[in-house]
Design a protein around this motif. Structure first.
Motif, short mmCIF file in Angstrom:
data_model
loop_
_atom_site.label_atom_id
_atom_site.label_comp_id
_atom_site.label_asym_id
_atom_site.label_seq_id
_atom_site.Cartn_x
_atom_site.Cartn_y
_atom_site.Cartn_z
N PHE A 1 3.11 8.34 17.69
CA PHE A 1 3.98 8.55 16.54
C PHE A 1 3.26 9.35 15.45
O PHE A 1 3.80 10.32 14.91
CB PHE A 1 4.44 7.20 15.98
CG PHE A 1 5.07 7.27 14.62
CD1 PHE A 1 6.40 7.64 14.47
CD2 PHE A 1 4.34 6.97 13.48
CE1 PHE A 1 6.99 7.71 13.21
CE2 PHE A 1 4.90 7.03 12.23
CZ PHE A 1 6.23 7.41 12.08
N LEU A 2 2.05 8.96 15.13
CA LEU A 2 1.30 9.64 14.06
C LEU A 2 0.95 11.07 14.44
O LEU A 2 0.92 11.97 13.57
CB LEU A 2 0.03 8.85 13.74
CG LEU A 2 0.23 7.49 13.08
CD1 LEU A 2 -1.10 6.74 13.01
CD2 LEU A 2 0.84 7.64 11.68
N THR A 3 0.69 11.30 15.70
CA THR A 3 0.35 12.66 16.16
C THR A 3 1.47 13.64 15.85
O THR A 3 1.23 14.82 15.54
CB THR A 3 0.06 12.65 17.67
OG1 THR A 3 -1.05 11.79 17.92
CG2 THR A 3 -0.28 14.04 18.17
N GLU A 4 2.71 13.16 15.88
CA GLU A 4 3.86 14.04 15.66
C GLU A 4 4.32 14.06 14.20
O GLU A 4 5.24 14.81 13.86
CB GLU A 4 5.03 13.57 16.54
CG GLU A 4 4.72 13.56 18.04
CD GLU A 4 4.41 14.96 18.55
OE1 GLU A 4 5.03 15.94 18.03
OE2 GLU A 4 3.56 15.09 19.45
N HIS A 5 3.70 13.30 13.32
CA HIS A 5 4.21 13.18 11.95
C HIS A 5 3.67 14.29 11.07
O HIS A 5 2.47 14.59 11.08
CB HIS A 5 3.83 11.82 11.37
CG HIS A 5 4.69 11.42 10.22
ND1 HIS A 5 4.55 11.97 8.95
CD2 HIS A 5 5.73 10.54 10.13
CE1 HIS A 5 5.46 11.44 8.14
NE2 HIS A 5 6.19 10.56 8.84
N LYS A 6 4.55 14.88 10.26
CA LYS A 6 4.17 16.03 9.44
C LYS A 6 3.19 15.70 8.33
O LYS A 6 2.51 16.59 7.83
CB LYS A 6 5.43 16.66 8.86
CG LYS A 6 6.21 15.75 7.90
CD LYS A 6 7.47 16.42 7.39
CE LYS A 6 8.23 15.49 6.44
NZ LYS A 6 9.49 16.13 5.95
N ARG A 7 3.11 14.44 7.91
CA ARG A 7 2.20 14.06 6.84
C ARG A 7 0.81 13.67 7.35
O ARG A 7 -0.07 13.31 6.56
CB ARG A 7 2.78 12.88 6.04
CG ARG A 7 4.08 13.16 5.32
CD ARG A 7 3.93 14.25 4.27
NE ARG A 7 2.91 13.96 3.26
CZ ARG A 7 3.12 13.23 2.18
NH1 ARG A 7 4.32 12.68 1.96
NH2 ARG A 7 2.16 13.05 1.31
N VAL A 8 0.60 13.74 8.65
CA VAL A 8 -0.66 13.33 9.27
C VAL A 8 -1.41 14.57 9.76
O VAL A 8 -0.86 15.38 10.50
CB VAL A 8 -0.42 12.35 10.42
CG1 VAL A 8 -1.72 12.01 11.14
CG2 VAL A 8 0.24 11.08 9.90
N GLU A 9 -2.65 14.66 9.33
CA GLU A 9 -3.47 15.82 9.69
C GLU A 9 -4.20 15.63 11.01
O GLU A 9 -4.31 16.53 11.82
CB GLU A 9 -4.48 16.09 8.58
CG GLU A 9 -5.28 17.37 8.74
CD GLU A 9 -6.13 17.67 7.52
OE1 GLU A 9 -7.15 18.36 7.68
OE2 GLU A 9 -5.77 17.20 6.42
N LYS A 10 -4.74 14.42 11.24
CA LYS A 10 -5.52 14.18 12.45
C LYS A 10 -5.44 12.71 12.81
O LYS A 10 -5.45 11.84 11.94
CB LYS A 10 -6.98 14.59 12.25
CG LYS A 10 -7.83 14.52 13.50
CD LYS A 10 -9.23 15.08 13.25
CE LYS A 10 -10.06 15.06 14.53
NZ LYS A 10 -11.42 15.63 14.31
N VAL A 11 -5.36 12.43 14.12
CA VAL A 11 -5.30 11.05 14.61
C VAL A 11 -6.53 10.79 15.48
O VAL A 11 -6.90 11.60 16.32
CB VAL A 11 -4.02 10.80 15.43
CG1 VAL A 11 -3.98 9.36 15.95
CG2 VAL A 11 -2.78 11.10 14.59
#
Length: 378
Positions: A262-272
Motif C-alpha cells: 500500500f505504501l509503495t503506491e501512495h503519492k505521499r510516500v517517498e521510500k518504503v
C-alpha cells in the motif's frame, strides 16, 4: 517437535507437585535447604527460579540452542554480553542499529576504553576490513532498526570465526519464528523479549541464547553477580505470550506485506523499507536467510517534520508510541524516539532523517489498518 509445538511445550512440563498444566509463578526470594550444600536445585531467586528456568529452556529450544538466559530487559542482556570484554577491547558493529545499543557503545563502553567501529550493515567485506588484533565481538542486527537492511549472517560468521571473534546477532525484529542465527553460525543470539517474544506490550525483558558452554558459564556468572534478572511474574507473562508466537508472527507478516505494498503506491510516500518487497536491495538474502519477512515496515514521508506530526496525530488504529512487536499496531518516529540518543549528523549520514516513520504492524483486521493509513496520509 516443530516450532509451534515447542513454543507451547518446551521447558514447560506439568508441575510435578500438583499436575498444573501452566508453569506456576514461583513468587519466592529464597528456598529451603535440608543441610549444608543440600537443596532441590535452587538456593536464591537471583541465582535461579523455576519459572525462569522454564522460560530459558523454551527460548533455547526455539532458537535451536543449548543454553538460554533471561534478563530484566533487552539492554540488561546486552550488558551481560559486553561483560565478556575487557578494557582495551574492540567491537565491530553494523551502522544501522537500535539507539539504546549505540548509547551503550558510545557512552558506557567507551569509558572503559572499549572502542566500537561501525560499518555498512549489508557489506560483508566491511566487517573483515574493520577487524583489529583487539577485536572481540562483531555485533549485528538483521533486519536492522529502523532501516530494515539485511546482513548475511553465515558470511559474517565465517569472517568472525576466521579471526577468533564472537558473533552476536540481535534477532528481535525477526523472532526465532522467521530466523535462527545460531543455525547460520552466530555465537550468541540476543532478544528484547519485550517485543515479539512476549507480544502483548505488558512486559520488559531480554534474553540470550548460545551453544558454547564456556560462553554460557561466563554470562551466567554475570547474570547472577550483576543481578539484572526478571521477576517471576514477568517471566510467566513472557511464557504465556510465547505460546502464540507462531500464529502471531504469521499474521504480523501478512499484514505487513499488505501495508508495504500500500505504501509503495501512495503519492505521499517517498521510500518504503521492507525486505519482503522485491524492490528491496536485500530481498534475495532475506528469502534465503529468513522463512518470512516480519512485521516491521519503515517509510520515508514526503513533507516536513510538521507534516509528520500531523499524520501521527491523525492515526487511530496505529498508536504513536515507543516499542514494537505487540499485537497492536504502533507508529514510531525514530529520530525523536528510539534513536534520539544518536547525534543528528550521525543519524542523517546513515539515512535516518526526520521524515522517517517506523511501523510495527499489528494483527488487527488489515482493512482497518489500511483505512487508517489512508485517512492519516490524505
Amino acid at each position: 517437535m516443530e516450532f509451534a509445538t515447542k513454543a507451547i511445550h518446551a521447558g514447560q512440563e506439568p508441575d510435578p507437585t500438583t499436575g498444573a498444566i501452566m508453569t506456576p509463578i514461583y513468587q519466592t526470594s529464597t528456598y529451603a535447604q535440608s543441610g549444608m550444600g543440600e537443596h532441590k536445585g535452587y538456593e536464591y531467586a537471583r541465582t535461579g527460579n523455576p519459572t525462569r528456568t522454564a522460560l530459558e529452556a523454551c527460548l533455547a529450544s526455539l532458537e535451536n540452542g543449548r543454553y538460554g538466559l533471561a534478563f530484566a530487559s533487552g539492554l540488561a542482556a546486552e550488558s551481560a554480553v559486553l561483560s565478556l570484554l575487557s578494557a582495551g577491547d574492540h567491537i565491530v558493529s553494523c551502522d544501522d542499529l537500535y539507539g539504546g545499543t549505540y548509547r551503550i557503545f558510545d557512552r558506557i563502553m567507551s569509558r572503559y576504553n572499549i572502542e566500537t567501529s561501525y560499518v555498512t550493515a549489508n557489506r560483508v567485506e566491511a566487517y573483515e576490513q574493520a577487524i583489529r588484533p583487539n577485536t572481540k565481538i562483531i555485533w549485528l542486527e538483521t533486519p536492522t532498526n529502523p532501516l530494515l537492511s539485511l546482513v548475511d549472517i553465515r558470511a559474517v560468521a565465517e569472517v568472525a570465526h576466521r579471526h577468533n571473534v564472537l558473533l552476536v546477532v540481535d534477532n528481535t525484529f525477526s523472532s526465532p519464528y522467521f530466523q535462527r542465527p545460531l543455525d547460520l553460525g552466530a555465537d550468541i543470539v540476543l532478544h528484547s523479549t519485550t517485543k515479539y517474544i512476549n507480544g502483548h506490550s505488558d512486559v520488559i525483558g531480554g534474553a540470550l541464547i548460545m551453544n558454547d558452554q564456556s560462553v554460557y558459564e561466563a554470562i551466567k556468572f554475570h547474570q547472577n553477580a550483576a543481578g539484572a534478572v526478571p521477576g517471576p511474574f514477568d517471566v510467566w507473562l513472557t511464557l504465556r505470550g510465547i505460546k502464540t508466537l507462531a500464529v502471531r508472527m504469521r499474521q504480523h507478516e501478512e499484514n505487513a506485506r499488505a501495508v508495504a505494498n500500500f505504501l509503495t503506491e501512495h503519492k505521499r510516500v517517498e521510500k518504503v523499507y521492507y525486505p519482503g518487497l522485491a524492490s528491496h536491495p536485500d530481498h534475495a538474502l532475506a528469502r534465503r536467510q529468513m522463512s518470512g519477512f516480519g512485521g516491521m515496515v519503515s517509510f520515508q514521508f514526503k513533507g516536513s517534520l510538521s507534516d509528520v506530526d500531523t499524520v501521527v496525530r491523525r492515526l487511530r488504529v496505529f498508536t504513536f508510541a515507543e516499542s514494537l512487536g505487540g499485537i497492536e499496531s504502533l507508529v514510531c518516529h525514530p529520530a525523536s524516539m528510539t534513536h534520539g540518543s544518536i547525534p543528528r549528523e550521525i543519524r542523517e549520514a546513515r539515512g535516518l532523517n526526520d521524515t522517517l516513520l517506523r511501523l510495527s504492524v499489528g494483527i488487527e483486521d488489515i482493512s482497518d489498518i489500511l483505512r487508517d493509513l489512508e485517512q492519516a496520509l490524505a
